[in-house]
Design an enzyme around this catalytic site. Structure first.
Site: not given
Ligand code: PLP
Length: 451
Positions: A59, A61, A204, A230, A233, A239
């Site tokens: 974790y 954060e 984008d 992203t 692609k 991902r």
């Protein structure tokens, strides 16, 4: 790959046979088929290794050196590595590599630049835009006030309409980018309009990021304030997604980088996926190499060759070809309107994976659209070259021809039974089954990555 596997699932095979069974079938599907969905790709073995690593246990954060949890000394280094590689590769002063995927990255841009109800502008989904550019069922169209622009008959952005709409509605944020667009994005024209009317411009580049890196597509970095992409692609990573703030963005708004970071965390997300961050760092390093530059060039050469070969076989393409990695087939001459379903399904039986898609001026609907979208990034990763595209074009055209006699019933209630009958028939279609055997034999020769 002869007899072997690209996956190390020895433990899963032992502990969860049911799941392992489907994983193996999916691997077989990926190996034996031709993957032509333009948004998909095959990652390298290194990216895959990072995704399966112990980094998923952590974790973290917050951001490097500013975490809410202990034990992040090495995670900090990993995230900073990903960030510095992205900054260098794209030439931007700030990047956030934490968004879980493209859609949450885009939502973070709204959160950073707009108040709920503010007017935003994006390309209409049925004209090639993305859900997150303000489509009505997306959070971006529910919480903000979207005004959508369109493409003309040739499939290019209609700037007359765009300027009229900007002038009238004074959007706070304008999106340039698409999921189905066969031309280079005209970033400069958007930048001029955004400057004239004082809007934020967000580019984008989810689909074309790899082409931008390979310098076969114009970079938006000197035109937009914010760039989202992203990473899975054409960039060929895991991902995930990134949000970049450009020098121009910081000039417009000195706090923009800080507001983007706060929108991602704590605005929308909790802890970043550290295994994905590591995999992004790896993909960005791979993207810096001359080999990747060659890869990007080959994607476009393959797409152009595929387009020319399909045109030669009498298949109609939006824009009569492509300037990037993607082709949009206009199926109206073959099946009348709404034939995308027949084409997608027939090609799937033949071992070629594509997706049905609307075409500019779509006469049917998004569920029964009149086109299909084809892309070359995944095939190019497997090593297919221009001469192979001629074969692929031949398989595609024979498959489309094989279901030529079907057409979408105009009465809605007749569609479901008609489609059920169609599916039954195509599964027994000799031409399609023959193509499938040819495709399997051919595709299996190309590894999905080098071990
Ligand atoms: C794929 C894509 C996205 C969304 O990415 P997800 O990871 O599927 O959420 C956003 N914008 C564009 C233009 C895309 O093509």
């Amino acid at each position: 790959m002869k007899g072997g596997s690209y996956m190390n699932i020895r433990n899963i095979t032992r502990s969860d046979q049911k799941l392992a069974h489907f994983m193996k079938l999916e691997e077989k599907r990926q190996i034996e088929g031709l993957e032509m969905i333009p948004s998909e790709n095959y990652v390298s073995s290194s990216v895959l290794e990072a995704m399966g690593s112990i980094l998923t246990n952590k974790y973290s954060e917050g951001f490097p050196k500013k975490r809410y949890y202990g034990g992040n000394e090495y995670i900090d280094e990993i995230e900073m590595l990903a960030m510095s590689r992205a900054q260098k590769l794209f030439g931007v002063p700030h990047v956030n590599v934490q968004p879980y995927s493209g859609s949450p990255a885009n939502l973070a841009v709204y959160l950073a630049t707009c108040k709920p109800g503010d007017t935003v502008m994006g390309l209409d989904l049925t004209h090639g835009g993305h859900l997150t550019h303000g489509w009505n069922v997306s959070a971006t169209g529910i919480f903000y006030n979207p005004v959508l622009y369109h493409v003309d008959k040739t499939g290019q952005i209609d700037f007359t309409e765009l300027e009229m709409l900007i002038k009238k509605h004074k959007p706070k944020l304008i999106w340039v980018g698409a999921t189905a667009y066969v031309y280079e994005f005209p970033f400069r024209k958007f930048a001029d309009l955004a400057a004239t009317y004082g809007a934020y411009l967000a580019a984008d580049i989810a689909h074309v990021a790899g082409l931008v890196v390979a310098k076969v597509h114009l970079s938006p970095v000197s035109y937009a304030h914010i760039v989202t992409t992203t990473t899975h692609k054409t960039l060929r990573g895991p991902r995930g997604a990134m949000i970049m703030v450009t020098k121009k963005g910081l000039q417009k708004d000195a706090d923009l980088a800080d507001r983007i970071d706060k929108a991602v965390f704590p605005g929308l997300q909790g802890g970043p996926h550290d295994h994905t961050t590591a995999a992004i760092a790896i993909a960005l390093r791979e993207a810096q190499t001359p080999a990747f530059r060659k890869y990007g060039k080959q994607i476009v050469i393959n797409a152009k060759t595929l387009a020319a070969s399909l045109l030669k076989r009498g298949i109609k393409l939006v824009g009569n070809g492509t300037q990037n990695h993607m082709l949009l087939v206009d199926l109206i001459p073959l099946y009348g309107s709404g034939g995308g379903y027949f084409a997608q399904y027939a090609l799937e039986v033949a071992g070629i994976t594509v997706n049905k898609n609307t075409i500019p001026g779509e006469p049917s609907s998004p569920f029964y659209p009149s086109g299909i979208r084809l892309g070359t990034p995944a095939l190019t990763t497997r090593g297919l070259k221009a001469k192979d595209m001629i074969k692929v074009a031949d398989w595609i055209s024979r498959s489309l021809e094989a279901v030529r006699l079907f057409s979408l019933p105009s009465k809605r209630e007749e569609r479901k039974p008609y489609m059920d009958n169609f599916k039954k028939k195509v599964h027994r279609d000799r031409t399609l089954l023959k193509i499938r055997r040819e495709v399997r034999l051919f595709a299996s020769k190309f590894p999905i990555f080098k071990m």
